[in-house]
Design an enzyme around this catalytic site. Structure first.
Site, short mmCIF file in Angstrom:
data_model
loop_
_atom_site.label_atom_id
_atom_site.label_comp_id
_atom_site.label_asym_id
_atom_site.label_seq_id
_atom_site.Cartn_x
_atom_site.Cartn_y
_atom_site.Cartn_z
CG ASP A 41 -2.18 0.81 1.01
OD1 ASP A 41 -2.17 1.72 0.17
OD2 ASP A 41 -3.18 0.53 1.69
CD1 TRP A 42 0.51 5.92 -3.25
CD2 TRP A 42 0.29 3.72 -3.49
NE1 TRP A 42 0.52 5.64 -4.60
CE2 TRP A 42 0.40 4.30 -4.77
CE3 TRP A 42 0.18 2.35 -3.40
CZ2 TRP A 42 0.37 3.55 -5.95
CZ3 TRP A 42 0.15 1.59 -4.57
CH2 TRP A 42 0.24 2.19 -5.81
#
Length: 835
Positions: A276-277
């Site tokens: 995920d970012w």
């Protein structure tokens, strides 16, 4: 997540956007427990290498180390299309770049795209075929808009009603979620767009999502949260996104048991795993665990990884394995071909048609006293509520889409009523504020449409005089850099820490004219208050306005709504709750004084229908006062037309709840135990174990406000001739459903199966075994067969680390919801000989 241009690679709390994937299957708990009986990492790598074709191996052999590393972390796109992530590719070898876009409810880029209904509304259709059409729209549009990878779908279960992203996922039930994710992935990837299932794993809340350590036992993980990810892997998802949180003490993106033991070893996942970012925690541990791609930065998999390979800390073979996995998926989708598949044109009309079909099919009628709905032809209707005029299209964060168009519900109802009906509108409650009162500012200044030229700075210093003490909400609208507004020495709209600055909802943070909006509430004493404003024009100039909502203005709006309601035959009151990625809800009640508005309007006219645009379950202390409640969630760009069609009975309300609605804040599986939610000292425990959602209500014998699977129709149905038999490949359940009413409608019969007497494992009272969406004409009867798969009636044995079929005499129930089971029978489940 925030727009890609706002990301800060040094801020791990900032801007997280996606959350990823998968379906893992299992056991993550104790290393020995999870790895028992699984292939080794080396064996899994060998198997995957055998699946790589000569084209991939040839390319891999020609790549330099720097080129290999370029596949393993995000980069800046020289031709940015507004997407979330970018991998540059290797032009000299004919390897194209990859562009990765958000897309839970439509493709999130700079250009317009079809804003589909929220995934929770899609799941409310109980129709996997519609999930495939949903995926097809996103897949085609993603390719048409220059994208290669979709950062969706999300398949985490709805565990707590407070979770800010419940609207982005499907259900509290693993079977329904699995069915939906399989078909959506099929639709997305059938159009040539790589799907990413997220967030792997146990990412069921936004609060403390970057750091929370989620503890769950092996059986709970396999039977609940991991089932959807496993289904996604079986459906061929090209990518999986690792979540922010820890899982049993280890960050998900560094968790070897999850990524290599379960995902690749047990499930044989052949795609790649991305973070995920800003969810990368380490270089060495991440690579060793089986993480392939850091997004969107290069803190761990850029220069740091190069140093680790150079000094021998990380074997280059691990880098090769990660690059190979990415290239294998690219080849599978034709992206490595000399002539890659052509990108299609975008078909906005077709996308809108699908959005409308799904919004109508998922509309869920929760209450309909004395046939308040459908609205009669002719007569008068008062539309009330801010979202009755401004369409609520989508939630905030990664799921927010810029649609081609979105009509006003008020206008759609007015158009549907035609010349024979009268439709009026009253605001009821103000979201965007009213102009500051004339004469309140000294020196006088107009703050309604204040323009600031490019490169200029506009300032104001003066006094705001308040006539009487009141609760004020200041509302600033702005098109550029947020103006600095200081009242009595305190800044009203400071930048918020971490990701909170970028996640502020899909409705209240954007004005109808697309200006950004922020709110600040405080109590003001009567008398003068010092006001200072500084607004900068920036490179392009900007427009801003400063407004307010007060107790006085609020009372006036309610009074106007009551007058409109009193003079109408029917009232349609739109109520909202604005959820977003990055933050959880703090209450299950409707916000912004809407409960008082509903009570006042319903008192004036009990023929009031409340249309809910909410993300998840809400409490309804006003329920008995209104005639009808229609749950529309975030219905997408065609929500206005769909809502009008259901209100007037042009189609049946065919949706069913995919989550239980509690009666209060104190009567749901998470209530009363902060260790379950939101966690204590950084640890969250799944101590409810298998008793999630309707399973908890059954076990505790607690009646919810509305049960899982609930949804009313404009007609009535009967269920007859229930039979169940064990086929050796599952339970075959047959019955007849009959439309006993006078109009066409949609039945959604649901089959539940009770516990096994032979298993000495934790079991629940009953589980959803299957369902069917059945449209029927008035008086029509139809035979239906529902097949319950062996996996659905099996339990995970943590001691043996495998699934065990629940044999013996099992009860089968048939009904309209988990709380309305009208028929039952028994079936004997037998294990095949030799097993």
């Amino acid at each position: 997540m925030p727009d890609s241009g706002t990301s800060n690679a040094k801020n791990p709390d900032g801007i997280s956007r996606r959350t990823a994937l998968r379906r893992m299957g299992g056991a993550i708990m104790v290393a020995a427990a999870v790895t028992a009986g699984l292939p080794s990492l080396a064996e899994a790598d060998e198997e995957r290498e055998r699946g790589a074709g000569p084209r991939v191996e040839s390319l891999l052999g020609k790549l330099t180390l720097d080129e290999k590393l370029g596949f393993l972390h995000g980069a800046k796109d020289p031709h940015d299309l507004g997407q979330a992530g970018y991998i540059p590719g290797v032009p000299r070898l004919g390897i194209p770049p990859l562009r990765l876009a958000d897309g839970p409810a439509g493709v999130r880029v700079t250009e317009h795209a079809t804003a589909l209904p929220a995934p929770v509304l899609l799941a409310s259709t109980f129709d996997p075929a519609l999930a495939r059409r949903y995926g097809q729209v996103i897949g085609r549009e993603g390719r048409a808009l220059g994208q290669d990878v979709l950062l969706s779908p999300m398949v985490n279960l709805i565990r707590t009603p407070y979770a800010g992203r419940n609207f982005e996922t499907f259900s509290e039930d693993p079977l329904l979620s699995s069915d939906m994710v399989v078909e959506e992935i099929g639709g997305i990837q059938g159009e040539g767009l790589i799907a990413t299932v997220k967030h792997f794993a146990l990412n069921n809340q936004e609060k403390d999502r970057m750091s929370i350590d989620v503890r769950a036992d092996e059986q709970t993980m396999y039977e609940l949260e991991l089932r959807g990810f496993e289904a996604a892997v079986e459906a061929g998802a090209g990518s999986v996104m690792g979540s922010y949180n820890k899982v049993n003490g280890t960050p998900a993106c560094d968790n070897k048991e999850l990524l290599s033991g379960i995902l690749r070893g047990r499930w044989h996942f052949a795609g790649w795993v991305m973070t995920d970012w800003y969810a990368t925690h380490s270089t060495v541990a991440g690579m060793a665990a089986g993480l392939d791609m850091e997004m969107p930065s290069e803190d761990a998999f850029g220069a740091a990884l190069k140093r680790a390979v150079t000094d021998g800390t990380v074997p280059e073979a691990q880098v090769d394995a990660a690059v190979r996995r990415i290239l294998v998926v690219m080849e599978r989708f034709g992206l490595l071909a000399a002539e890659p598949p052509p990108r299609p044109g975008r078909d906005a009309k077709a996308g809108a048609a699908v959005a409308l079909d799904i919004a109508k099919a998922g509309a869920t009628l929760l209450r309909n006293k004395d046939r308040t709905l459908p609205l009669p032809e002719g007569g008068s209707v008062a539309v009330v509520g801010a979202t009755g005029y401004v369409p609520f299209v989508s939630g905030g964060g990664s799921a927010h889409v810029v649609p081609d168009r979105a009509d006003s519900p008020y206008q759609a109802i007015k158009d549907r009523a035609g010349d024979g009906g009268s439709v009026t509108y009253a605001l009821g409650g103000d979201i965007y504020g009213k102009a500051l009162p004339g004469g309140a500012l000294a020196p006088a200044v107009d703050l309604e449409e204040r323009a600031v030229g490019a490169g200029q700075t506009w300032t104001y210093e003066g006094t705001l005089t308040v006539d009487e003490a009141d609760a004020w909400t200041f509302v600033v609208h702005y098109s550029g850099e947020r103006p600095k507004v200081v009242l009595d020495g305190a800044e009203l709209f400071p930048l918020l820490p971490g990701s909170a600055e970028f996640f502020s909802g899909g409705l209240v943070s954007i004005a109808p004219d697309a200006l950004a909006v922020r709110h600040k509430s405080l109590d003001l004493a009567a008398g003068p208050h010092r006001l200072q404003i500084t607004a900068k024009g920036g490179d392009k100039g900007q427009t801003f306005r400063l407004r307010r909502v007060t107790g006085v203005t609020r009372a006036g709006d309610v009074a106007d709504a009551v007058r409109a309601a009193s003079g109408a035959d029917h009232v349609v009151l739109f109520a909202y709750e604005d959820a977003t990625e990055g933050q959880d809800r703090t209450s299950l009640a409707l916000p912004d004084h809407q409960e008082a508005l509903i009570a006042a309007v319903a008192k004036a006219n009990p023929r009031t229908t409340v249309v809910l645009n909410s993300s998840s379950a809400i409490t309804m202390p006003w329920l008995d006062k209104v005639g009808a409640v229609l749950q529309m969630y975030y219905p997408g760009q065609e929500g206005a037309e769909a809502t009008a069609a259901v209100l007037y009975g042009d189609c049946d309300a065919g949706g069913r709840l995919t989550q239980s609605f509690p009666t209060s804040e104190d009567t749901h599986p998470m209530s009363g135990d902060p260790r379950r939610y939101p966690g204590v000292n950084g640890v969250e425990e799944y101590s409810e174990r298998l008793h999630l959602g309707y399973r908890w209500y059954d076990a505790k014998k607690v009646k919810p406000l509305f049960p899982f699977g609930h949804g009313l129709s404009y007609t009535s149905f009967g269920y007859e001739d229930l039979r169940a038999r064990w086929t050796g490949r599952g339970i075959e359940v047959s019955f007849t459903v009959r439309n006993t009413g006078k109009r066409a409608g949609v039945a959604v019969p649901q089959v539940y199966v009770g516990s096994s007497p032979d298993l000495q494992l934790d079991q629940v009272v009953r589980v959803l075994g299957g369902y069917r969406r059945v449209p029927l004409e008035a008086g029509e009867r139809r035979p239906v067969t529902v097949r319950v798969a062996p996996r659905t009636i099996s339990s995970w044995d943590s001691g043996r680390h495998t699934w065990v079929l629940g044999t013996g005499k099992r009860t089968v129930w048939l009904g309209a919801s988990a709380g309305d089971l009208v028929r039952r029978t028994d079936v004997v489940v037998e294990r095949e000989r030799g097993k």
